[in-house]
Design an enzyme around this catalytic site. Structure first.
Site, mmCIF file in Angstrom:
data_model
loop_
_atom_site.group_PDB
_atom_site.id
_atom_site.type_symbol
_atom_site.label_atom_id
_atom_site.label_comp_id
_atom_site.label_asym_id
_atom_site.label_seq_id
_atom_site.Cartn_x
_atom_site.Cartn_y
_atom_site.Cartn_z
ATOM 1 N N GLU A 1 1.769 -0.260 -4.793
ATOM 2 C CA GLU A 1 1.215 0.792 -5.306
ATOM 3 C C GLU A 1 1.836 2.167 -5.188
ATOM 4 O O GLU A 1 2.002 2.730 -4.118
ATOM 5 C CB GLU A 1 -0.176 0.816 -4.011
ATOM 6 C CG GLU A 1 -1.148 1.874 -4.739
ATOM 7 C CD GLU A 1 -1.955 2.826 -3.709
ATOM 8 O OE1 GLU A 1 -3.129 2.949 -3.954
ATOM 9 O OE2 GLU A 1 -1.624 2.652 -2.581
ATOM 10 N N ASP B 1 0.577 -1.153 0.184
ATOM 11 C CA ASP B 1 0.074 0.115 -0.070
ATOM 12 C C ASP B 1 0.938 1.237 -0.199
ATOM 13 O O ASP B 1 1.949 1.353 0.777
ATOM 14 C CB ASP B 1 -0.933 -0.178 1.411
ATOM 15 C CG ASP B 1 -2.054 1.057 1.279
ATOM 16 O OD1 ASP B 1 -2.776 1.008 0.399
ATOM 17 O OD2 ASP B 1 -2.215 1.764 1.990
#
Ligand code: GLC
Length: 520
Positions: free
Chosen positions: A256, A201
């Site tokens: 990401e 993330d």
């Protein structure tokens, strides 16, 4: 024989666990639901699954606020359920990657509680606390991605803490070695249990400018320059890559990396760092050939320079569903079908977001039922991401469409019964069957899985490229114009996005908003 690792040609299916399938009937998806639907994913033909966070969490950002990195939230099941899920997926030849959230913890994480309890507690340095400026305002001008300042005042201590997302998601201080040690434990914990890797993330955000300088103005070319993309982060990924590589089976790290400069994001997949980084340019393109070409060509060029391959997505749990972005309704669906063939013929790894194989539109969630912190923090100015997170329809049952026996956590829109899995499975012309056929054709084609990529000349407003190995050659063409195109083409039509596509007398007849795969 192609020796490239499994992930470099895989099609991943992204499961937003809250909204995939509810096994225990509480209105929220879970491990039991996912296990029960694994046969469906085998039928569809995906190679791997990425599951959004399922760790214990107060749910301020639906799991992206983690209170315990090495557990399972009871809402989704138990650690044992997770182990069973991994075993069941593996027995079907499906790999599973988990979502690692290292930029911030939940404000309910024991470290943060300790940090708040006492200014001198050693855990305080695991976060970023700073004194206000002399006028009492936050330490710098950084803004939260969810709206408002990126700082929250902790009144009892008089200091602000940094939160790049919600206040319930305090940012970690990656300059503290104990943070490193603990995340290494977390990586090993899940790799030991059989996870095939991680999606990381906000992978570009872990380190902030050392002295927390003000960001330059918005119109500056340095986009949020000091909050993101600091050079120190690369050492961390080199280390994590060593850990992942110490396990058998080509465990994968997918970042990401939300940077819009392809050269900058390619730096994260340089040798010995992450394996893949999503190409986010494609989640912002409109239905325009030049825009698509730019969003594919620039990343490919940048990746080529570092010897990495692409990770392509059209949708995920953070953006408006692409059928809606491409116009919505019937037109959007037709474009969604054409886009599927385009996506699945790109070189590298493809990620499908649950529901895109059903051609789902962005759902219209009534404001009083919206849950995304983006909606709340912007006072409703931004609608937030609930519309792409509505539970997916499995059958025509009017109450929740087979997702759950109780009220789903976000309301199911009217008319989704006709889009349900059970309905589309019976219809050979459905988008679900198109995805399934395309996945099988892709898997069976050397050219599509690992062939060389080259743009070809096509009429303006169309997009065309070939994929080629020594023994296999395939051409992918998409017509994004509003007219029928007749394109010279030598070969057989392997697959088309719609029934009105045909090859006649050496010409491909490609109507508006359609795609074809031609075997040359
Ligand atoms: C990522 C996630 C998003 C989440 C944010 C904060 O962008 O994809 O859903 O809200 O990080 O963790």
């Amino acid at each position: 024989m192609n020796e490239s690792p499994w992930w470099s040609r895989a099609v991943f299916y992204q499961i937003y666990i809250r909204s995939f399938a509810d096994g225990n009937g509480d209105g929220v998806g879970d491990f039991a639901g996912m296990r029960a639907r694994l046969d469906h994913l085998s039928w569809l033909g995906v190679d791997a699954i990425w599951i959004n966070p399922f760790y214990p969490s107060p749910g301020a950002d639906h799991g992206y606020d983690v209170a315990d990195y090495r557990g399972v939230d009871p809402m989704f099941g138990s650690l044992n359920d997770c182990d069973q899920f991994l075993a069941d997926a593996h027995s079907r030849g499906i790999k599973v990657i988990l979502d690692l959230v290292p930029n911030h913890t939940s404000s309910e994480h024991p470290w943060f509680r300790n940090a708040l309890s006492d200014r001198d507690h050693p855990d305080r340095d695991k976060y970023i606390f700073r004194d206000p400026r002399p006028d009492g305002s936050p330490p710098n001008n950084w803004e939260s991605s969810f709206g408002g300042p990126a700082w929250t005042l902790h009144k009892p201590s008089g200091q602000y803490y940094l939160n790049m997302f919600a206040s319930e998601q305090p940012d970690l201080n990656w300059r503290n070695p104990e943070v490193h040690d603990d995340f290494e434990k977390t990586l090993r914990f899940w790799l030991d249990r059989g996870a095939d890797g991680f999606r990381i993330d906000v992978a570009h955000a872990l380190y902030k400018d050392d002295v927390l300088r003000d960001n330059p103005p918005d119109d500056s070319p340095v986009y949020h320059g000091y909050m993101y993309d600091q050079p120190e982060v690369h050492d961390l990924y080199r280390n994590w890559r060593k850990i992942a590589d110490s396990y058998p089976g080509d465990r994968v790290l997918v970042g990401e990396v939300y940077l819009f400069d392809p050269e900058k994001s390619a730096a994260y997949v340089a040798p010995n760092e992450l394996n893949l980084a999503f190409n986010f340019l494609l989640v912002w393109v409109t239905w325009d050939a030049a825009a698509f070409k730019d969003a594919i060509a620039r990343p490919l060029e940048a990746l080529d320079k570092v010897g990495a391959s692409g990770a392509w997505i059209l949708s995920n749990h953070d953006v408006e569903r692409h059928v809606t972005r491409f116009g919505g309704g019937e037109a959007g669906l037709r474009r969604g079908r054409a886009a599927a063939l385009l996506l699945l013929s790109l070189p590298g790894t493809v990620f499908i977001y649950q529901g895109e194989e059903l051609g789902l539109d962005q759902a219209d969630v009534p404001d009083d039922q919206r849950q995304d912190p983006v909606f709340k923090r912007t006072g409703g100015i931004l609608k937030g991401r609930d519309g792409c997170r509505v539970p997916i329809p499995w059958d025509e049952h009017p109450h929740g469409y087979g997702f759950s026996i109780s009220e789903p956590w976000l309301p199911a829109p009217d008319g989704w019964g006709s889009k349900a899995v059970s309905v589309q499975m019976q219809d050979p012309g459905s988008i679900l069957n198109l995805y399934r056929t395309a996945l099988a054709a892709r898997r069976a084609s050397d050219a599509l899985t690992h062939g060389e990529f080259k743009w070809i000349d096509v009429p303006s407003g169309c997009l065309g490229f070939k994929r080629q190995t020594d023994g296999d050659k395939l051409i992918s063409i998409t017509n994004l114009t509003s007219e029928l195109q007749r394109i010279p083409a030598v070969g057989d039509l392997l697959l088309a996005s719609d029934t009105d596509v045909a090859v006649h007398d050496g010409k491909l007849e490609l109507p508006t908003d359609s795609s074809a795969w031609i075997r040359a």
